[in-house]
Scaffold this motif. Structure first.
Motif, short mmCIF file in Angstrom:
data_model
loop_
_atom_site.label_atom_id
_atom_site.label_comp_id
_atom_site.label_asym_id
_atom_site.label_seq_id
_atom_site.Cartn_x
_atom_site.Cartn_y
_atom_site.Cartn_z
N VAL A 190 0.82 -1.20 -0.06
CA VAL A 190 0.05 0.11 -0.01
C VAL A 190 0.85 1.12 0.06
O VAL A 190 1.93 1.22 0.62
CB VAL A 190 -0.89 0.03 1.30
N LEU A 191 0.52 2.27 -0.97
CA LEU A 191 1.10 3.52 -0.98
C LEU A 191 0.19 4.41 -0.15
O LEU A 191 -0.75 4.96 -0.71
CB LEU A 191 1.44 4.02 -2.25
N PRO A 192 0.57 4.93 1.08
CA PRO A 192 -0.68 5.70 1.67
C PRO A 192 -0.62 6.95 1.15
O PRO A 192 0.26 7.69 0.60
CB PRO A 192 0.34 5.91 3.28
N VAL A 193 -1.98 7.68 1.30
CA VAL A 193 -2.10 8.80 0.86
C VAL A 193 -2.60 9.75 1.81
O VAL A 193 -3.46 9.44 2.64
CB VAL A 193 -3.21 8.88 -0.31
N HIS A 194 -2.15 11.06 2.04
CA HIS A 194 -2.34 11.79 3.27
C HIS A 194 -2.90 13.19 2.47
O HIS A 194 -2.00 13.69 1.44
CB HIS A 194 -1.34 12.02 4.05
N THR A 195 -3.56 14.01 3.12
CA THR A 195 -3.97 15.50 2.83
C THR A 195 -3.19 16.12 3.94
O THR A 195 -3.16 15.88 5.16
CB THR A 195 -5.44 15.80 2.98
N VAL A 196 -2.36 17.44 3.55
CA VAL A 196 -1.59 17.88 4.49
C VAL A 196 -1.73 19.32 4.28
O VAL A 196 -2.27 19.85 3.03
CB VAL A 196 -0.10 17.51 4.48
N PHE A 197 -1.37 20.24 5.13
CA PHE A 197 -1.60 21.66 4.81
C PHE A 197 -0.02 22.26 4.65
O PHE A 197 0.94 21.78 5.32
CB PHE A 197 -2.14 22.46 6.18
N GLY A 198 -0.06 23.34 3.82
CA GLY A 198 1.11 23.82 3.54
C GLY A 198 1.57 24.96 4.45
O GLY A 198 0.85 25.27 5.42
N THR A 199 2.50 26.13 4.26
CA THR A 199 2.91 27.29 5.04
C THR A 199 1.76 28.11 4.69
O THR A 199 1.55 28.56 3.53
CB THR A 199 4.00 27.55 4.63
N PRO A 200 1.00 28.82 5.72
CA PRO A 200 -0.11 29.71 5.46
C PRO A 200 0.47 30.81 4.34
O PRO A 200 1.70 31.29 4.74
CB PRO A 200 -0.51 30.21 6.90
N GLU A 201 -0.41 31.33 3.51
CA GLU A 201 0.15 32.45 2.86
C GLU A 201 -0.79 33.63 3.06
O GLU A 201 -2.02 33.74 2.74
CB GLU A 201 -0.09 32.17 1.22
N THR A 202 -0.08 34.58 3.70
CA THR A 202 -0.86 35.83 4.11
C THR A 202 -1.33 36.66 3.09
O THR A 202 -0.42 36.84 2.10
CB THR A 202 -0.06 36.59 5.07
N CYS A 203 -2.51 37.21 3.11
CA CYS A 203 -2.96 38.11 1.86
C CYS A 203 -2.14 39.20 1.84
O CYS A 203 -1.59 39.81 2.52
CB CYS A 203 -4.41 38.57 2.40
N PRO A 204 -1.98 39.31 0.47
CA PRO A 204 -0.78 40.41 0.03
C PRO A 204 -1.26 41.67 0.29
O PRO A 204 -0.27 42.80 0.44
CB PRO A 204 -0.80 40.41 -1.46
N THR A 205 -2.53 42.29 0.70
CA THR A 205 -3.11 43.56 1.25
C THR A 205 -2.78 43.91 2.72
O THR A 205 -3.14 44.76 3.11
CB THR A 205 -4.50 43.47 0.95
N LEU A 206 -2.33 42.68 3.24
CA LEU A 206 -2.04 42.94 4.85
C LEU A 206 -0.70 43.40 5.09
O LEU A 206 0.25 43.08 4.21
CB LEU A 206 -2.25 41.69 5.62
N PRO A 207 -0.16 44.09 5.87
CA PRO A 207 1.20 44.58 6.18
C PRO A 207 2.23 43.36 6.16
O PRO A 207 1.73 42.27 6.88
CB PRO A 207 1.05 45.29 7.37
#
Lengths: 222, 222
Positions: A190-207
């Motif tokens: 079996v080749l396991p399949v996972h869902t992962v989260f990446g690095t959050p990308e802050t909205c470019p309109t925020l400082p």
């Protein structure tokens, strides 16, 4: 070959299983767990006699699952009581067998059949939207601006009872035929399949340097 | 709030878009790319007037997508020409907005409408199964034992023309209302969602130390 299907819980004609009965789960907790772990479901409708399947966010409160959309959206311009089917699937692994025929997937899926009930009670509607937002983005309801009256008016919410639902799960190693196992010479597993989260990308309109709040930065897949 | 829908390519009534026209893709290459990157699709059927949505593996050759299943499986006991809808969705990110209302998902989805054509030509059937297996597990057709005659007989294959299909894509940062941006004080951005493969788990019936072949060990998500 790639064997996936649907099964049990309440045994009506459409949830009674036709094959792989061992993959059926009959516990409501299993149903809730599969639904609660998902980000997107696929909702089916009948339009002019033909099926339409669309991706959608959803949320659950007890034994009701809620979907929503713009009142201007095509797929939600449906009358109260429209028959729908909501399916949530998690792929957990690719099952490599000695034979092409016994290749499969490890997965968990929930299939819910029912009539879409238009939610008109303001309190239930707000609770449903809260559940949908919490499913998508836990913590957002508290962090973000709550819906304004005009936004609520532009949003249609439907409830779907979990009374008629099925859960199917496949897990574990491949199920090869004995002659293929004896023959040897081929890898299986079996080749396991996972869902992962990446690095959050802050909205470019925020400082620049705006800190990412904990409900996003610390979020892990369900 | 969680905005997802369906759109374009061929513009028939059911693929013409109702909202978020900017999310439509009109290139057939986009359709192929969304389909080719998937592991599982959701197929919709109409049974006794109600929709049924089930997860399924699939494969593509040119402008035909193929699904298959056991001839004993409930959902594939359909007559040639049955109207179906096959939808493939990739969730690429959770879109956190300043307002609950503008929360969304980044995603790619393909929706294919058509009549399921029962594949009876042996050569096309074998090619379709090859495509389905390659989609699930590239390299397996060469590594594993090919289907025996009885296995082929136990497998039904349907082809679905991509003539009537739509692709919808959302990407990029949240689209907040100007007053919410100006107000400040709330984080907004995207939490990327990825599908990854874990460490291959060799079948326990194989000798310890059996090497994992390259088509599994080196596989990366599409």
């Amino acid at each position: 070959m790639v064997t996936m299907g649907s099964v049990s819980l309440s045994t009506t004609t459409r949830t009674a299983l036709t094959r792989h009965r061992e993959r059926a789960c009959t516990d409501r907790a299993d149903l809730h767990a599969v639904l609660d772990a998902g980000l997107v479901g696929h909702v089916g409708l009948v339009r002019d006699g033909a099926p339409v399947v669309l991706p959608t966010g959803y949320g659950r409160i007890g034994d009701t699952v809620y979907v929503h959309g713009s009142t201007g959206a095509g797929w939600l311009r449906i009358p109260d009581g429209t028959p729908v089917c909501l399916t949530v699937t998690h792929v957990d692994g690719i099952v490599y067998a000695r034979s092409v025929f016994n290749h499969s997937m490890n997965y968990r899926s929930a299939v819910v059949h029912g009539a879409a009930r238009l939610v008109t009670d303001p309190e239930e509607k707000l609770a449903a939207l809260h559940a949908i937002v919490e499913q998508l983005s836990p913590g957002s309801w508290e962090h973000a601006r709550e819906p304004a009256r005009r936004e609520l008016a532009a949003t249609a919410v439907f409830g779907l009872d979990l009374a008629e639902a099925s859960v199917k799960v496949r897990s574990g190693p491949p199920a090869d035929d004995e002659p293929d196992v004896v023959a040897g010479g081929r890898w299986a597993g079996v080749l396991p399949v996972h869902t992962v989260f990446g690095t959050p990308e802050t909205c470019p309109t925020l400082p620049a340097g705006t800190p990412v709040p904990g409900h996003v930065a610390d979020r892990r897949p369900a």
